[in-house]
Design an enzyme around this catalytic site. Structure first.
Site, PDB file in Angstrom:
ATOM      1  N   GLU A  18       4.049   9.713  -3.457  1.00  0.00           N
ATOM      2  CA  GLU A  18       2.606   9.719  -3.263  1.00  0.00           C
ATOM      3  C   GLU A  18       2.228  10.040  -1.818  1.00  0.00           C
ATOM      4  OE1 GLU A  18       2.221   5.707  -4.640  1.00  0.00           O
ATOM      5  OE2 GLU A  18       2.233   4.940  -2.602  1.00  0.00           O
ATOM      6  N   CYS A  54      -1.344  10.492   4.895  1.00  0.00           N
ATOM      7  CA  CYS A  54      -0.180   9.604   4.967  1.00  0.00           C
ATOM      8  C   CYS A  54       0.888  10.178   4.041  1.00  0.00           C
ATOM      9  CB  CYS A  54      -0.627   8.213   4.519  1.00  0.00           C
ATOM     10  SG  CYS A  54       0.729   7.059   4.340  1.00  0.00           S
ATOM     11  N   CYS A  92      12.761   3.165  -1.405  1.00  0.00           N
ATOM     12  CA  CYS A  92      13.141   2.739  -0.052  1.00  0.00           C
ATOM     13  C   CYS A  92      14.279   1.723  -0.166  1.00  0.00           C
ATOM     14  CB  CYS A  92      11.943   2.096   0.644  1.00  0.00           C
ATOM     15  SG  CYS A  92      12.261   1.665   2.371  1.00  0.00           S
ATOM     16  N   CYS A 116      11.515  -4.692   2.031  1.00  0.00           N
ATOM     17  CA  CYS A 116      10.508  -5.547   2.673  1.00  0.00           C
ATOM     18  C   CYS A 116       9.764  -6.296   1.554  1.00  0.00           C
ATOM     19  CB  CYS A 116       9.516  -4.717   3.478  1.00  0.00           C
ATOM     20  SG  CYS A 116      10.288  -3.851   4.853  1.00  0.00           S
ATOM     21  N   CYS A 127       6.190  -5.133   0.163  1.00  0.00           N
ATOM     22  CA  CYS A 127       5.968  -3.699  -0.055  1.00  0.00           C
ATOM     23  C   CYS A 127       6.305  -3.293  -1.485  1.00  0.00           C
ATOM     24  CB  CYS A 127       6.840  -2.919   0.925  1.00  0.00           C
ATOM     25  SG  CYS A 127       6.694  -1.140   0.695  1.00  0.00           S
ATOM     26  N   GLY A 151       9.093   4.994   1.776  1.00  0.00           N
ATOM     27  CA  GLY A 151      10.360   5.267   2.457  1.00  0.00           C
ATOM     28  C   GLY A 151      10.387   4.894   3.916  1.00  0.00           C
ATOM     29  N   HIS A 163       5.092  -7.260  12.120  1.00  0.00           N
ATOM     30  CA  HIS A 163       4.735  -8.306  11.145  1.00  0.00           C
ATOM     31  C   HIS A 163       5.125  -9.731  11.511  1.00  0.00           C
ATOM     32  CE1 HIS A 163       3.528  -4.841   9.004  1.00  0.00           C
ATOM     33  NE2 HIS A 163       4.673  -4.557   8.452  1.00  0.00           N
ATOM     34  N   CYS A 180       1.511   1.344   0.695  1.00  0.00           N
ATOM     35  CA  CYS A 180       2.781   2.020   0.479  1.00  0.00           C
ATOM     36  C   CYS A 180       3.367   1.816  -0.916  1.00  0.00           C
ATOM     37  CB  CYS A 180       3.741   1.498   1.537  1.00  0.00           C
ATOM     38  SG  CYS A 180       5.372   2.174   1.456  1.00  0.00           S
TER      39      CYS A 180
END
Ligand code: SAH
Length: 375
Positions: free
Chosen positions: A93, A112, A119, A123, A126, A166, A221, A345
């Site tokens: 995307e 973006c 990925c 995380c 995500c 990613g 973060h 994301c």
């Protein structure tokens, strides 16, 4: 044998290709111009090349393009999300973000882009993480997200952020080749391109050593080792001291201020101690801090720590930001762009993939045109 795809080749690589098929080197520059500045998607469109040459090129090479599968637009803020299919059927995307505030430059249009299918970093906040890593994107697939989004929106993209699916620095060469192509061939200056990393420290150093003039953003973060390790397992591989050393190294070489991204999680990284840690960091490394509201992802992460992560309430968020400013930290609050269209994301790709697997609502995903929907 499959024909080589020319989209995604750099100028040098196109010159080598021209020589390899018995043509003069300057044909490489012509192809570069047609592919990226003039956005040709077939050899037939390359009208400055003779017909026999176009036919010869078509017989030895191809120009692969992504296919638009779904497009979602947000009524609220004009953000548009594109779901693209790659030649092997995998999906990625890209998100088109219009100017956010009255202070934004009028003509700014940011895209973006994704750099991998899925990925590897896992995380906990995500959506992409739930896919695992399927494969790296090629430079051509990254560049084509820009070309295709321009074609669909009929607007010139002026800024790029490598913040889609990613980890860009785990796909280093194709990502940097795409930056070279886009900045030299498509008129988006490197200072308008931001690469965002979860903290792959050695590659941050490599960017500095190679003098990469793009902007660097680091998904921070938390500055607390345990809290960050729980959120982002990469923190165990490249712990904060090593990560921050690499960022300082980058700053010293590049003299370019780094952006730290900071999603606020209720009770997790929004305490007064966290403000003190951020203030102390910003005294050591010239930086901006981007505060990001958390997009809930409970549909992908129903268990574990992910299920416990909640957005910081707006009142505490405002207080957090005010205290950071008081401590002389340069801080921006990223608006919750595309909150109504799964714009964080990986959210759209993961949601659609799930729908595909459970065959709920998939019929409408076949035709891009019939399929444009507004949230
Ligand atoms: N791997 C790179 C780029 C992809 S993630 C990186 O980590 O930087 C890019 C950004 O997406 C992250 O910094 C984070 O700010 C944002 N993001 C991911 N999931 C999110 C979520 N659920 N809510 C809000 N932002 C999210």
């Amino acid at each position: 044998m499959t024909k080589p795809n020319l989209k995604g080749l750099t100028l040098n690589e196109l010159e080598d290709f021209a020589l390899s098929v018995g043509e003069k080197r300057f044909r490489g520059a012509q192809l570069f111009d047609w592919l990226y500045a003039k956005e040709a998607s077939s050899f037939d469109e390359m009208s400055s090349l003779s017909k026999p040459l176009r036919e010869k090129l078509a017989s030895v090479a191809c120009i692969d393009s992504l296919k638009l599968v779904e497009e979602q637009s947000s009524h609220r803020d004009g953000t548009t999300k594109f779901l693209f299919e790659l030649s092997d059927g995998k999906r990625i995307e890209s998100v088109l973000i219009p100017p956010r505030t009255a202070f934004d430059e009028q003509k700014r249009l940011t895209l973006c882009v994704s750099t991998q299918v899925g990925c590897a970093l896992d995380c906990k906040f995500c959506a992409t993480a739930s896919m695992g890593i399927l494969r790296n994107l090629t430079a051509g697939e990254i560049v084509d997200q820009v070309l295709h989004s321009q074609r669909i929106s009929k607007k010139k993209i002026t800024n790029l952020v490598y913040m889609g699916m990613g980890e860009p620095l785990m796909n280093y060469e194709p990502v940097m080749n795409s930056v070279d192509i886009i900045s030299t061939g498509m008129d988006i200056a490197p200072r308008r391109i931001t690469i965002s990393t979860a903290g792959w420290a050695p590659k941050i150093r490599r960017m500095a050593d190679e003098g990469r003039k793009v902007k660097l953003a680091v998904s921070l973060h938390s500055l607390d080792h345990n809290a960050r390790s729980e959120l982002m397992p990469i923190n165990r591989k490249f712990p904060l001291p090593e990560l921050l050393d690499s960022v300082q190294y980058y700053y010293r070489k590049m003299k370019s201020r780094v952006t730290f991204e900071y999603i606020l999680f209720d009770g997790w990284n929004d305490r007064d101690e966290d403000i003190a840690l951020l203030a102390s960091l910003s005294r050591k490394i010239p930086c901006k801090v981007n505060i990001i509201p958390f997009h809930g992802i409970d549909f992908t992460h129903p268990t574990g720590i992910s299920a416990r992560l909640q957005p910081t309430p707006p009142k505490r968020m405002a207080e957090f930001v005010a205290k950071l400013r008081k401590a002389h930290v340069t801080v921006f609050v990223r608006s919750s762009a595309g909150d109504d269209i799964d714009a964080a994301c990986g959210q759209l790709a993961v949601r659609v993939e799930r729908a595909r697997k459970t065959s709920v609502g998939t019929a409408h995903l076949q035709s891009p045109v019939a399929n444009r929907r507004s949230a």
